[in-house]
Design a protein around this motif. Structure first.
Motif, short mmCIF file in Angstrom:
data_model
loop_
_atom_site.label_atom_id
_atom_site.label_comp_id
_atom_site.label_asym_id
_atom_site.label_seq_id
_atom_site.Cartn_x
_atom_site.Cartn_y
_atom_site.Cartn_z
N LEU A 1 13.82 -1.16 0.24
CA LEU A 1 12.80 -1.26 -0.81
C LEU A 1 13.07 -2.45 -1.72
O LEU A 1 12.15 -3.20 -2.09
CB LEU A 1 12.75 0.03 -1.62
CG LEU A 1 12.23 1.28 -0.90
CD1 LEU A 1 12.33 2.50 -1.81
CD2 LEU A 1 10.79 1.08 -0.46
N GLY A 2 14.34 -2.63 -2.10
CA GLY A 2 14.68 -3.76 -2.95
C GLY A 2 14.39 -5.09 -2.30
O GLY A 2 13.87 -6.02 -2.94
N GLY A 3 14.70 -5.19 -0.99
CA GLY A 3 14.41 -6.43 -0.27
C GLY A 3 12.93 -6.73 -0.21
O GLY A 3 12.50 -7.88 -0.40
N LEU A 4 12.13 -5.71 0.05
CA LEU A 4 10.68 -5.89 0.09
C LEU A 4 10.14 -6.28 -1.28
O LEU A 4 9.20 -7.09 -1.39
CB LEU A 4 10.00 -4.62 0.59
CG LEU A 4 10.22 -4.26 2.06
CD1 LEU A 4 9.67 -2.89 2.37
CD2 LEU A 4 9.58 -5.32 2.97
N THR A 5 10.72 -5.72 -2.32
CA THR A 5 10.28 -6.06 -3.68
C THR A 5 10.64 -7.51 -4.02
O THR A 5 9.83 -8.23 -4.61
CB THR A 5 10.92 -5.10 -4.70
OG1 THR A 5 10.44 -3.78 -4.45
CG2 THR A 5 10.56 -5.49 -6.13
N VAL A 6 11.85 -7.92 -3.65
CA VAL A 6 12.24 -9.33 -3.86
C VAL A 6 11.29 -10.25 -3.12
O VAL A 6 10.83 -11.28 -3.66
CB VAL A 6 13.69 -9.56 -3.40
CG1 VAL A 6 14.02 -11.06 -3.41
CG2 VAL A 6 14.66 -8.81 -4.29
N TRP A 7 10.97 -9.91 -1.90
CA TRP A 7 10.05 -10.71 -1.08
C TRP A 7 8.69 -10.81 -1.75
O TRP A 7 8.14 -11.90 -1.90
CB TRP A 7 9.95 -10.07 0.31
CG TRP A 7 9.04 -10.77 1.27
CD1 TRP A 7 8.53 -12.03 1.16
CD2 TRP A 7 8.54 -10.25 2.52
NE1 TRP A 7 7.73 -12.33 2.25
CE2 TRP A 7 7.74 -11.26 3.09
CE3 TRP A 7 8.71 -9.06 3.19
CZ2 TRP A 7 7.09 -11.08 4.32
CZ3 TRP A 7 8.07 -8.88 4.42
CH2 TRP A 7 7.27 -9.88 4.97
N ARG A 8 8.16 -9.66 -2.17
CA ARG A 8 6.85 -9.68 -2.80
C ARG A 8 6.89 -10.38 -4.16
O ARG A 8 5.98 -11.14 -4.51
CB ARG A 8 6.32 -8.26 -2.97
CG ARG A 8 4.84 -8.23 -3.32
CD ARG A 8 4.27 -6.85 -3.39
NE ARG A 8 2.82 -6.94 -3.57
CZ ARG A 8 2.09 -6.10 -4.28
NH1 ARG A 8 2.67 -5.06 -4.86
NH2 ARG A 8 0.80 -6.26 -4.40
N ALA A 9 7.94 -10.14 -4.94
CA ALA A 9 8.06 -10.79 -6.24
C ALA A 9 8.14 -12.31 -6.09
O ALA A 9 7.60 -13.06 -6.90
CB ALA A 9 9.29 -10.26 -6.98
N HIS A 10 8.81 -12.77 -5.03
CA HIS A 10 8.92 -14.20 -4.78
C HIS A 10 7.53 -14.82 -4.62
O HIS A 10 7.26 -15.93 -5.10
CB HIS A 10 9.76 -14.44 -3.53
CG HIS A 10 9.88 -15.88 -3.14
ND1 HIS A 10 9.15 -16.44 -2.12
CD2 HIS A 10 10.63 -16.89 -3.66
CE1 HIS A 10 9.45 -17.72 -2.01
NE2 HIS A 10 10.34 -18.03 -2.93
N SER A 11 6.62 -14.12 -3.96
CA SER A 11 5.28 -14.66 -3.79
C SER A 11 4.53 -14.73 -5.12
O SER A 11 3.64 -15.57 -5.29
CB SER A 11 4.49 -13.82 -2.77
OG SER A 11 4.17 -12.55 -3.31
N TRP A 12 4.89 -13.85 -6.05
CA TRP A 12 4.24 -13.86 -7.36
C TRP A 12 4.81 -14.96 -8.26
O TRP A 12 4.24 -15.24 -9.33
CB TRP A 12 4.43 -12.50 -8.05
CG TRP A 12 3.48 -11.45 -7.57
CD1 TRP A 12 3.36 -10.96 -6.31
CD2 TRP A 12 2.50 -10.76 -8.36
NE1 TRP A 12 2.38 -10.00 -6.25
CE2 TRP A 12 1.84 -9.85 -7.49
CE3 TRP A 12 2.14 -10.80 -9.69
CZ2 TRP A 12 0.83 -8.99 -7.93
CZ3 TRP A 12 1.13 -9.95 -10.13
CH2 TRP A 12 0.49 -9.07 -9.25
N GLY A 13 5.90 -15.56 -7.87
CA GLY A 13 6.56 -16.55 -8.72
C GLY A 13 5.97 -17.94 -8.65
O GLY A 13 6.42 -18.84 -9.36
N ASP A 14 4.98 -18.15 -7.80
CA ASP A 14 4.36 -19.46 -7.66
C ASP A 14 2.87 -19.27 -7.38
O ASP A 14 2.52 -18.44 -6.53
CB ASP A 14 5.01 -20.24 -6.51
CG ASP A 14 4.32 -21.56 -6.24
OD1 ASP A 14 4.58 -22.52 -6.99
OD2 ASP A 14 3.50 -21.62 -5.29
N PRO A 15 1.99 -19.99 -8.06
CA PRO A 15 0.55 -19.76 -7.88
C PRO A 15 0.07 -19.90 -6.45
O PRO A 15 -0.74 -19.09 -5.98
CB PRO A 15 -0.09 -20.82 -8.79
CG PRO A 15 0.94 -21.10 -9.84
CD PRO A 15 2.26 -20.96 -9.13
#
Length: 624
Positions: free
Chosen positions: A404-418
């Motif tokens: 779950l943490g890995g998937l969250t990091v992955w998804r959060a990374h996509s939110w970090g750049d427009p």
């Protein structure tokens, strides 16, 4: 007592570690930009743009949500404080959201510890179980849009204070069961409940959550028979009163047999659709792949009947089955029953007759606690039945947290750049109009509305989106604006847009197209005047303009087109819809008297006088 204090301190330390670990998973998303409702509530809300920490500025900011109503005051105040310390830097606002998420994780662990002890777990089992369950809740990928979507701090704050209120409620009920004074905990319940309302109106659901606790884990038990009787009768009265208020006040106020304003669905259709929405949420929680979480759900199909689409009836069957199972298992497996109730109670407001969008991921911020509890109840029951080793449980839970943490990091990374954000949601929802618009807006922002490669890229994206979505009016309208800036607009571009505008659902986005055109034309963008005029005429035929909008449309037609005579009907509509002393109407008539045409001024003055006589007659009728 000393050993208990030591264990409590270690619990707090480990809870803080869990909170920090969870928050770290969202750290890659601190970049990016404001999105969607962030713009109206923060970027364009001057009330929260405070430069000095004065009481007047803070109060003005706190009351800026639906100006003057005072709702969500704590949320708006926190936005103002973030602006004061960092301006319009999205990272500053997101960092505050991360801090709130960390505190909520710690508070949830404390609540779950008390809950699990009531569920007859040992003190050690309750402590470790609470930490694990809180961490699973905190690192779930579905939380990304609650934490990194800045404006959903409102949801995060109400969840924080609801969890604290439930923690205090458990303390109050423990005191009542032991025959001790419970007033201190009762005061905390009220305090946290009030703070929850200052975050968001969802706090109204607290009695439903405490009722779920009583029906499952607590059982209305108390040392004094009078207290137990009072609890049972009190909850019975609240349930009946709430049901009557819902049926006689809420439903009549919000119900619409036809389509809601700016929507393409009725109340009945909305309720039908919510069955599929809730099942979708459960699917996203149980199979938390980022590609199944597109953030935008404007493409979600409306249920027009129990078998349209075919999944509507099975979805409702599943929901009813879960609720029946939870009721029957409330004594055998209280954690499962409580979890099911918390999930569905948590969606009661947003999956109801209120005219809201069909789906949003952040609505699961609190209900996700229920799913975690329900799964824990099932897992523990299965583990005990098959007598599986504890080592295996540790390995599986550790793997689940890492996954779950890995998937969250992955998804959060996509939110970090427009661009990463826009690309990810377009891949997840290629039939979402909003996803195409967000993708094109990345290049429009880069272009600063000037001709060049970035604006060319935005034109390609909006044109492709208009081809993929043949019912969209917004995408071809944006393509028109960008092509007008580039000087490449053609007559067929206007023909395509106007054809779509005549048949598109007049939702909020499509209603705003005409005003976007007028604003851009007034800013100097070379919009085709005939095309804008036709857009005004189509829009005024399909929706009712306000007085100010009629003035705005009339002014554009009179000043910017070769058919100024068509402005008179809009001016007349504005005068009829305004009070006689409206400053805009008075100014308009004065300008026409000074600059002409004089006959227009006379016509509008007569209409204004007729309005004044009608208002006076109504006032006399009311007085009589």
């Amino acid at each position: 007592m000393a050993s208990i204090d030591v264990r409590s301190r270690w619990f707090v330390v480990l809870g803080a570690v869990c909170a920090l670990v969870a928050s770290a998973c969202f750290y890659p998303g601190l970049g990016g930009r404001f999105i969607f409702d962030d713009v109206g509530n923060i970027v364009k809300n001057d009330a929260v743009h405070i430069q000095k920490l004065t009481l007047e500025n803070l109060l003005y900011a706190a009351y800026s949500f639906r100006a003057g109503h005072g709702s969500r005051a704590l949320s708006m105040l926190s936005f103002a404080l973030d602006y004061w310390r960092g301006g319009l830097d999205p990272g500053v606002f997101k960092a505050t959201n991360l801090l709130i998420h960390a505190f909520t994780t710690l508070a949830l662990a404390a609540f779950l510890r008390r809950l699990l002890i009531f569920a007859r777990w040992t003190a050690s089992q309750a402590a470790w179980g609470a930490l694990i369950l809180a961490l699973l809740w905190a690192v779930h990928p579905l939380q990304v849009s609650s934490v990194l979507y800045v404006v959903q701090r409102m949801q995060a704050l109400v969840t924080l204070f609801l969890v604290l209120a439930l923690w205090a409620y458990m303390g109050m009920r423990q005191a009542q069961m032991e025959g001790e004074r419970s007033s201190r905990h009762a005061c905390l319940v009220v305090l946290f409940w009030v703070l929850g309302f200052a975050g968001k109106e969802d706090a109204v659901l607290l009695p439903a959550y405490t009722l779920a606790l009583e029906l499952t884990v607590l059982g209305f038990r108390a040392a004094r028979p009078g207290t137990e009787k009072l609890l049972r009768r009190g909850y019975l009265f609240m349930t009946l009163a709430g049901g009557i208020a819902y049926l006689l006040v809420v439903v009549p106020h919000f119900w619409s047999w036809g389509s809601y304003p700016s929507r393409d669905f009725s109340s009945y259709e909305r309720l039908l659709t919510q069955g599929r929405v809730l099942v979708m949420y459960l699917g996203q929680i149980l199979l938390p792949l980022p590609r199944l979480m597109p953030f935008y759900y404007d493409n979600f199909a409306v249920s027009r009947g129990l078998m349209s689409p075919l999944t509507t009836l099975p979805a409702w069957g599943l929901i009813i089955g879960l609720l029946v199972l939870a009721w029957r298992w409330r004594a055998r497996n209280p954690l499962f029953a409580l979890g099911v109730m918390l999930f569905f109670f948590g969606h009661f407001m947003t999956s109801n007759v209120i005219n809201l969008e069909l789906a949003f991921e952040h609505r699961n911020h609190f209900p996700l606690i229920g799913v975690v509890l329900a799964l824990a109840g099932l897992a523990v029951a299965g583990w005990r039945r098959f007598a599986l080793p504890r080592v295996l449980a540790g390995v599986l839970l550790g793997g689940l947290v890492v996954m779950l943490g890995g998937l969250t990091v992955w998804r959060a990374h996509s939110w970090g750049d427009p661009l990463r954000f826009a690309s990810s949601i377009l891949r997840a929802a290629p039939d979402s109009e909003r996803a195409w618009i967000v993708m094109s807006s990345v290049f429009v922002d880069r272009s600063a509305f000037k001709p060049g490669a970035d604006l060319d890229r935005a034109i390609v994206i909006t044109s492709e989106g208009a081809r993929v979505l043949p019912n969209s009016a917004l995408l071809p309208s944006n393509a028109l604006i960008y092509k007008s800036i580039n000087g490449t607009v053609a007559s067929q571009d206007w023909d395509l847009f106007l054809s779509r505008m005549r048949h598109a659902t007049m939702n909020a986005q499509n209603k705003g197209i005409v005003w976007t055109f007028i604003r851009n034309a007034n800013r100097g963008i070379p919009m085709d005047e005939r095309g804008v005029l036709q857009t005004i005429e189509i829009s005024s035929d399909r929706i009712a303009f306000t007085a100010d909008q009629n003035l705005q449309a009339g002014a554009f037609i009179y000043n910017k087109t070769r058919e100024p005579g068509k402005a008179l009907s809009y001016f007349q509509a504005a005068v009829k819809a305004s009070p006689p002393d409206d400053p805009g109407v008075v100014k308009l008539i004065a300008q026409l008297r000074e600059l002409g045409p004089q006959d227009w001024a006379q016509q509008l003055e007569r209409t204004r006088q007729d309005q004044a006589l009608a208002v006076a007659a109504n006032a006399r009728a009311i007085t009589d």
